[in-house]
Motif scaffolding. Sequence first.
Motif, PDB file in Angstrom:
ATOM      1  N   LEU A 165     -15.953  16.928  -5.113  1.00  0.00           N
ATOM      2  CA  LEU A 165     -17.156  16.115  -4.957  1.00  0.00           C
ATOM      3  C   LEU A 165     -18.361  16.789  -5.610  1.00  0.00           C
ATOM      4  CD1 LEU A 165     -16.629  14.932  -1.289  1.00  0.00           C
ATOM      5  CD2 LEU A 165     -16.912  13.415  -3.266  1.00  0.00           C
ATOM      6  N   ALA A 166     -18.437  18.118  -5.487  1.00  0.00           N
ATOM      7  CA  ALA A 166     -19.566  18.851  -6.068  1.00  0.00           C
ATOM      8  C   ALA A 166     -19.578  18.771  -7.590  1.00  0.00           C
ATOM      9  CB  ALA A 166     -19.536  20.301  -5.601  1.00  0.00           C
ATOM     10  N   ARG A 167     -18.449  18.397  -8.210  1.00  0.00           N
ATOM     11  CA  ARG A 167     -18.398  18.233  -9.664  1.00  0.00           C
ATOM     12  C   ARG A 167     -18.975  16.898 -10.119  1.00  0.00           C
ATOM     13  NH1 ARG A 167     -12.111  19.658 -10.727  1.00  0.00           N
ATOM     14  NH2 ARG A 167     -12.056  17.474 -10.060  1.00  0.00           N
ATOM     15  N   GLU A 191     -17.462  30.522  -1.602  1.00  0.00           N
ATOM     16  CA  GLU A 191     -16.731  31.743  -1.255  1.00  0.00           C
ATOM     17  C   GLU A 191     -15.250  31.650  -1.620  1.00  0.00           C
ATOM     18  OE1 GLU A 191     -15.637  32.770   2.986  1.00  0.00           O
ATOM     19  OE2 GLU A 191     -17.241  34.223   2.633  1.00  0.00           O
ATOM     20  N   GLN A 192     -14.650  30.487  -1.391  1.00  0.00           N
ATOM     21  CA  GLN A 192     -13.204  30.364  -1.576  1.00  0.00           C
ATOM     22  C   GLN A 192     -12.801  29.941  -2.983  1.00  0.00           C
ATOM     23  OE1 GLN A 192     -11.134  28.199   1.455  1.00  0.00           O
ATOM     24  NE2 GLN A 192     -12.161  29.237   3.133  1.00  0.00           N
ATOM     25  N   LEU A 193     -13.601  29.077  -3.596  1.00  0.00           N
ATOM     26  CA  LEU A 193     -13.205  28.515  -4.896  1.00  0.00           C
ATOM     27  C   LEU A 193     -14.235  28.720  -6.000  1.00  0.00           C
ATOM     28  CD1 LEU A 193     -11.805  25.056  -3.670  1.00  0.00           C
ATOM     29  CD2 LEU A 193     -10.515  27.152  -4.127  1.00  0.00           C
ATOM     30  N   GLY A 194     -15.434  29.124  -5.639  1.00  0.00           N
ATOM     31  CA  GLY A 194     -16.525  29.129  -6.603  1.00  0.00           C
ATOM     32  C   GLY A 194     -17.108  27.741  -6.707  1.00  0.00           C
ATOM     33  N   LEU A 195     -18.335  27.650  -7.208  1.00  0.00           N
ATOM     34  CA  LEU A 195     -18.991  26.350  -7.329  1.00  0.00           C
ATOM     35  C   LEU A 195     -18.907  25.838  -8.757  1.00  0.00           C
ATOM     36  CD1 LEU A 195     -22.174  26.826  -5.125  1.00  0.00           C
ATOM     37  CD2 LEU A 195     -20.105  25.540  -4.577  1.00  0.00           C
ATOM     38  N   GLY A 202     -31.368  24.596  -8.351  1.00  0.00           N
ATOM     39  CA  GLY A 202     -32.148  24.580  -7.117  1.00  0.00           C
ATOM     40  C   GLY A 202     -31.267  24.638  -5.884  1.00  0.00           C
ATOM     41  N   VAL A 203     -30.128  23.974  -5.939  1.00  0.00           N
ATOM     42  CA  VAL A 203     -29.204  24.005  -4.816  1.00  0.00           C
ATOM     43  C   VAL A 203     -28.573  25.380  -4.680  1.00  0.00           C
ATOM     44  CG1 VAL A 203     -27.022  23.060  -3.914  1.00  0.00           C
ATOM     45  CG2 VAL A 203     -28.723  21.533  -4.931  1.00  0.00           C
ATOM     46  N   LEU A 204     -28.240  25.997  -5.813  1.00  0.00           N
ATOM     47  CA  LEU A 204     -27.684  27.353  -5.790  1.00  0.00           C
ATOM     48  C   LEU A 204     -28.663  28.334  -5.170  1.00  0.00           C
ATOM     49  CD1 LEU A 204     -26.054  27.510  -9.349  1.00  0.00           C
ATOM     50  CD2 LEU A 204     -24.903  27.124  -7.162  1.00  0.00           C
TER      51      LEU A 204
END
Length: 205
Positions: A165-167, A191-195, A202-204
Motif C-alpha cells: 500500500l505504501a508503494r 524495520e522488517q522490510l524497509g520503506l 516528510g513522512v519519513l
Amino acid sequence: AVQLLQLSRLAEALDAAGLRWMLVKGVALAAVTTGDPAGRGPGDLDLFVARESIADADAVLAALGWSPQVPLLEPGSWGRRYVESTYHEYTYDGASTRVDLHWRLDVTVDALADFEESWGRSVGLRLAGREVRTLGLVDTFRHISHHAAKDHWSSLRQVVDLHRLARQHGLWAGGYTPVGLDAASLGVVAEQLGLPDEVPTGVLE
C-alpha cells in the motif's frame, strides 16, 4: 478461483437486493496492491455494510447457503442491539468460503471511518466479471494498519500488505500523514522490510 466464483454469486444477490456494500481485504486488497486478485493467497470474503443493512445482508447470505457461526439474536432485541453497538462483525460459514460481515471496520467504536464516510471515498474494482466497491487507499491503509496492530504485527502477510500500500502514489497524493497506530505500523514495515521510495520525505522525517 473459488473465492471469485462465490463473490460473483454474492455480489449479484446483494446488488439485486438493492444493498450498498463494499468488499474489503482479501481479493479486493490483492487487486489494489498487486493487480491480481490472487496476489495474497486464499482467505475469507469480507463485506462491509451499513449497520441498518445487517438484517438484509444476513437474509441474502442465508438464501445462498451461508450460516452464521453464532446464531444471530432477534432483530430489535436488547441483545442484538448490544452486540451490534459493541462489536464489528458476524462470521458466516459456507460450503467452500467463509464470509465476515462487517458493519464497523474495527473493534473500536470510532477509530476508523464509518460506512457512510467510507462509502463516499470508495473506489470501483472490476472483480468476478462485475464492478464492486472497496475502500479508498487511505481508508484501506488505516484499516490494515489497525488490523495488523491488533495482532501485534505478527502476520508477515499484513506487513507486506502495508508495504504494498505504501508503494501506491495515490495513498500520499492528498497529503496523508500516518499518526498513532498508522505511524507505528509504518515503523514496523520500515524495520522488517524497509520503506518503498514512494513514501514522501516528510513522512519519513
